[in-house]
Design a protein around this motif. Structure first.
Motif, PDB file in Angstrom:
ATOM      1  N   ASP A  33       0.820  -1.221   0.000  1.00  0.00           N
ATOM      2  CA  ASP A  33       0.000   0.000   0.000  1.00  0.00           C
ATOM      3  C   ASP A  33       0.855   1.273   0.000  1.00  0.00           C
ATOM      4  N   ASP A  34       0.237   2.351  -0.426  1.00  0.00           N
ATOM      5  CA  ASP A  34       0.731   3.732  -0.228  1.00  0.00           C
ATOM      6  C   ASP A  34       1.847   4.171  -1.167  1.00  0.00           C
ATOM      7  N   HIS A  84      -5.961   3.009  -4.117  1.00  0.00           N
ATOM      8  CA  HIS A  84      -5.949   3.221  -2.656  1.00  0.00           C
ATOM      9  C   HIS A  84      -6.388   4.653  -2.339  1.00  0.00           C
ATOM     10  N   HIS A  88      -5.471   9.450   0.332  1.00  0.00           N
ATOM     11  CA  HIS A  88      -5.455   8.606   1.538  1.00  0.00           C
ATOM     12  C   HIS A  88      -6.437   9.102   2.605  1.00  0.00           C
ATOM     13  N   PRO A 118      -8.169   3.229   2.521  1.00  0.00           N
ATOM     14  CA  PRO A 118      -7.140   3.583   3.503  1.00  0.00           C
ATOM     15  C   PRO A 118      -7.638   3.289   4.919  1.00  0.00           C
TER      16      PRO A 118
HETATM   17 ZN   LIG Z   1      -2.681   3.251   3.130  1.00  0.00          ZN
END
Ligand SMILES: [Zn+2]
Length: 203
Positions: A33-34, A84, A88, A118
């Motif tokens: 993720d991210d 995602h 966020h 998120p």
């Molecule tokens: Zn995240």
């Protein structure tokens, strides 16, 4: 207290979301993720490439827009990309229309099919409005993003918690220890007879 698996309430709240692939086969699903991130992504890609294992990247729209070359590299190597959100956002603190707009804004840089909220937070209304997306959560979270937890403990949790069909969430960020522990974890899991795949289209 840290939870390493979603509680039973999560399955009740999000019955259509994916936590784990139903299978008895020894297959694991790595997700990051991210990202993308100029420090972390190349390291992760190197390790994944070395072992020829599949993975899915749930990218932030903001980062994907900033680093198109990294996105191209992830795609070129055949990994799956999920959405995602752009900024966020926390679903519990964002009104449904703002939330949906944020996810749609991220679609053009990431995916319009698969979404990971998120913090794993989504209201019922948001979930309804996002019904064209597959919602993918996780079976194991290893606190790789938490410096206080420590990389050895993160690695230990991964080793202890894996089971057939586990979706594992790690992070593609400069602060995460994922790129320090991934190599050893993959060697361990392969040694236990597991293989790694990308989140399937149908489940
Ligand atoms: Zn995240």
């Amino acid at each position: 207290m840290r939870l390493y698996r979603p509680g039973f309430l999560a399955g009740f709240l999000y019955p259509e979301a994916l936590f784990r692939i139903k299978t008895t086969a020894k297959v694991l699903y790595l997700t990051f993720d991210d990202g993308p991130d100029p420090v972390s992504s190349p390291k992760l890609l190197d390790i994944l490439g070395k072992f020829h294992v599949g993975a899915t990247f749930f990218c932030n729209g903001s980062e994907a827009e900033k680093y198109p070359d990294l996105m191209n590299e992830i795609r070129k190597r055949g990994y799956l990309i999920g959405n995602h959100g752009y900024d966020h956002r926390d679903g519990w603190k964002t009104n449904p229309m703002d939330y949906i707009n944020d996810v749609n804004r991220a679609s053009q840089f990431t995916s319009d099919k698969m979404f990971r909220p998120p913090y794993g937070r989504l209201s019922m209304k948001q979930k309804k409005l996002l019904r064209s997306f597959k919602i993918v959560l996780w079976d194991i979270i290893a606190y790789d993003f938490d410096k206080a937890f420590g990389s050895r403990r993160s690695l230990g949790k991964l080793k202890n918690k894996i089971r057939p069909g586990s979706i594992i969430v790690l992070h593609d960020t400069a602060l995460s220890c994922a790129n320090e522990i991934l190599d050893e974890f993959i060697v361990f899991a392969l040694g236990k007879g597991y293989r790694f795949d990308m989140i399937p289209d149908f489940y």
